[in-house]
Design an enzyme around this catalytic site. Structure first.
Site, PDB file in Angstrom:
ATOM      1  N   GLY A  65      24.902  21.004  27.573  1.00  0.00           N
ATOM      2  CA  GLY A  65      24.852  22.067  26.572  1.00  0.00           C
ATOM      3  C   GLY A  65      24.825  21.523  25.155  1.00  0.00           C
ATOM      4  O   GLY A  65      24.196  22.112  24.265  1.00  0.00           O
TER       5      GLY A  65
ATOM      6  N   HIS B  16      23.659  21.620  31.782  1.00  0.00           N
ATOM      7  CA  HIS B  16      24.915  21.746  32.501  1.00  0.00           C
ATOM      8  C   HIS B  16      25.984  20.923  31.814  1.00  0.00           C
ATOM      9  O   HIS B  16      25.768  19.755  31.476  1.00  0.00           O
ATOM     10  CB  HIS B  16      24.766  21.252  33.951  1.00  0.00           C
ATOM     11  CG  HIS B  16      26.056  21.187  34.703  1.00  0.00           C
ATOM     12  ND1 HIS B  16      26.618  20.002  35.153  1.00  0.00           N
ATOM     13  CD2 HIS B  16      26.925  22.166  35.073  1.00  0.00           C
ATOM     14  CE1 HIS B  16      27.750  20.253  35.771  1.00  0.00           C
ATOM     15  NE2 HIS B  16      27.966  21.559  35.746  1.00  0.00           N
ATOM     16  N   SER B  17      27.149  21.529  31.565  1.00  0.00           N
ATOM     17  CA  SER B  17      28.310  20.830  31.019  1.00  0.00           C
ATOM     18  C   SER B  17      27.953  20.134  29.693  1.00  0.00           C
ATOM     19  O   SER B  17      27.555  20.796  28.743  1.00  0.00           O
ATOM     20  CB  SER B  17      28.842  19.853  32.072  1.00  0.00           C
ATOM     21  OG  SER B  17      30.135  19.413  31.757  1.00  0.00           O
ATOM     22  N   TYR B  18      28.071  18.801  29.627  1.00  0.00           N
ATOM     23  CA  TYR B  18      27.687  18.071  28.411  1.00  0.00           C
ATOM     24  C   TYR B  18      26.240  18.360  28.022  1.00  0.00           C
ATOM     25  O   TYR B  18      25.883  18.319  26.829  1.00  0.00           O
ATOM     26  CB  TYR B  18      27.883  16.563  28.621  1.00  0.00           C
ATOM     27  CG  TYR B  18      27.174  15.701  27.622  1.00  0.00           C
ATOM     28  CD1 TYR B  18      27.623  15.608  26.301  1.00  0.00           C
ATOM     29  CD2 TYR B  18      26.047  14.974  27.988  1.00  0.00           C
ATOM     30  CE1 TYR B  18      26.953  14.819  25.374  1.00  0.00           C
ATOM     31  CE2 TYR B  18      25.378  14.179  27.073  1.00  0.00           C
ATOM     32  CZ  TYR B  18      25.826  14.102  25.768  1.00  0.00           C
ATOM     33  OH  TYR B  18      25.152  13.318  24.849  1.00  0.00           O
TER      34      TYR B  18
END
Length: 260
Positions: free
Chosen positions: A111, A107-109
């Site tokens: 990735g 999720h988010s960072y």
């Protein structure tokens, strides 16, 4: 591009095991997987607490570590803690747990992290899922993908430890999210976002991009990159913290991925 709006009803069929599930569906559910869930900035493994029970209820194994330097591991933060550290965190977890055919979710960072992990232990992975997340190429940092973050992070540096970035104020978050994350967000090393991806995956892995499209939607260009690369892109009418507000919808998508 597909929409995930109908996933709630599908999720309920999966989670409560209604007899309406046909035999083929039940056989597919019987394939147990290991999910490794990687959180984003300032959070920790705790942010998956509303989602993971749906996966575990179907017999899947779920690992949701906190990355070095945040959450329950915030005391381990140093100036050298960066993206490479977190790639090692997750790669080593997968290796030491002897996990195979892993569905790796970021999720988010997160990735940034799972892309690096895919380069290190591709033989242990079955599918990558980017949940409204960064999708970097080799040599790119988080700041390269969202350039406005560079200035935003400068204003969030701690005065006594400028290598740490304080969390966003919970007062700026919707009440349903703020009530969950209050007192649980921790500063994180700025190196995590300024350090470029060291190595890109050398093999093609199945991958899905789940784009949260409710405004403000920060990852429109990243989702477009995913689509242009041939990655399956699904949309969810939810905000960036959908793992807290729409856990059942996301779980339904992950369970469907586990059947592939």
């Amino acid at each position: 591009m597909r929409t995930a709006k109908s996933n709630s009803s599908k999720a309920m069929r999966l989670f409560v095991g209604q007899s309406s599930c046909n035999n083929q569906y039940q056989r597919e559910i019987a394939v147990m997987r290991t999910f490794v869930l990687v959180h984003g900035s300032w959070t920790g493994g705790w942010c998956w607490e509303q989602l993971r029970p749906y996966l575990e209820a179907q017999g899947h194994r779920v690992l949701a570590p906190s990355l070095t330097g945040v959450a329950d591991r915030h005391h381990l933060a140093t100036e050298e803690t960066g993206l490479r550290t977190h790639i090692d965190d997750v790669s080593n977890l997968i290796e030491w747990e002897r996990a195979e055919n892993v569905i790796l979710v970021g999720h988010s960072y997160g990735g940034m992290v799972i892309t690096g992990v895919a380069a290190k232990v591709p033989q242990r992975l079955a599918h990558l899922v980017y949940l409204d997340a960064f999708l970097p190429r080799k040599g790119e940092s988080a700041w390269d993908l969202l350039p406005w973050l560079r200035d935003a992070f400068q204003s969030l540096r701690l005065s006594d430890r400028p290598w740490l970035v304080r969390p966003v104020a919970t007062g700026t978050l919707p009440p349903e999210i703020a009530s969950v994350v209050e007192d649980r967000l921790t500063p994180m090393p700025i190196r995590t976002h300024e350090e470029p991806l060291p190595t890109a995956p050398s093999v093609d892995l199945a991958a899905t991009y789940l784009h949260c499209v409710a405004e403000p939607s920060h990852f429109n260009e990243v989702a477009a990159r995913a689509s242009a690369s041939g990655m399956e892109v699904k949309t969810l009418d939810a905000g960036h913290m959908a793992l807290l507000t729409h856990p059942m919808d996301i779980a339904a998508i992950l369970l469907h991925t586990a059947m592939a």
